[in-house]
Design a protein around this motif. Structure first.
Motif, mmCIF file in Angstrom:
data_model
loop_
_atom_site.group_PDB
_atom_site.id
_atom_site.type_symbol
_atom_site.label_atom_id
_atom_site.label_comp_id
_atom_site.label_asym_id
_atom_site.label_seq_id
_atom_site.Cartn_x
_atom_site.Cartn_y
_atom_site.Cartn_z
ATOM 1 N N LYS A 66 0.848 -1.202 0.000
ATOM 2 C CA LYS A 66 0.000 0.000 0.000
ATOM 3 C C LYS A 66 0.878 1.244 0.000
ATOM 4 N N LYS A 67 0.335 2.290 -0.602
ATOM 5 C CA LYS A 67 0.989 3.590 -0.531
ATOM 6 C C LYS A 67 0.475 4.283 0.721
ATOM 7 N N ALA A 69 1.407 7.417 3.902
ATOM 8 C CA ALA A 69 2.178 8.598 4.273
ATOM 9 C C ALA A 69 2.344 8.604 5.784
ATOM 10 N N PRO A 75 4.294 10.170 0.657
ATOM 11 C CA PRO A 75 3.788 8.821 0.375
ATOM 12 C C PRO A 75 4.918 7.878 -0.051
ATOM 13 N N VAL A 76 4.888 6.657 0.518
ATOM 14 C CA VAL A 76 5.846 5.612 0.165
ATOM 15 C C VAL A 76 5.095 4.283 0.082
ATOM 16 N N LEU A 77 5.645 3.349 -0.659
ATOM 17 C CA LEU A 77 5.066 2.016 -0.726
ATOM 18 C C LEU A 77 5.577 1.187 0.450
ATOM 19 N N ARG A 78 4.647 0.528 1.134
ATOM 20 C CA ARG A 78 4.995 -0.314 2.284
ATOM 21 C C ARG A 78 4.305 -1.665 2.155
#
Length: 134
Positions: A66-67, A69, A75-78
């Motif tokens: 999921k993206k 923040a 926002p980052v992909l985790r």
């Protein structure tokens, strides 16, 4: 009604309690239940977060990406993992937890868990008492 109660020093500016991470329904190895000494209750976190160290320790496999923040708004992909957070024998929460590089804690208990009960923090002499009831 299920109840969870934890007492900690009043001078603390963070609500840190123990919890148990149970992934026995999701992975099959010997270390599928782990007692976490440091779970931070974070009313600013939308979802529950698990540390990268905990993910590696339990050998978790991501179920999604999921993206998200963080507090910095970027926002980052985790990776997302299915885990059960247990506060005591009566309180088990199955959540989709986000992986993040947590430094001072193993788990952030987010609003996905907190909104499921009544969250109360009170002062008693030189202590604070967290009460969480469902």
């Amino acid at each position: 009604m299920s109840r969870y109660k934890y007492k900690f020093p009043y001078c603390s500016n963070r609500i840190i309690t123990p919890c148990i991470i149970d992934v026995s329904k999701y992975v099959h190895k010997n270390d599928d239940i782990l007692e976490c000494k440091r779970a931070l209750w974070d009313t600013g976190a939308t979802v529950t977060v698990v540390s990268e160290i905990l993910v590696n320790q339990l050998g978790l496999v991501p179920t999604d990406v999921k993206k998200v923040a963080g507090y910095d708004g970027k926002p980052v992909l985790r990776n997302v993992y299915k885990v059960d957070i247990m506060l005591n024998d009566d309180m088990r929460f199955s959540v989709n937890a986000i992986e993040a590089p947590l430094i001072t804690t193993d788990v952030l208990i987010g609003m996905d868990i907190i909104v499921q009960g009544d969250f109360c923090l009170e002062r008693c002499n030189d202590d604070q008492i967290l009460r969480f009831e469902i």
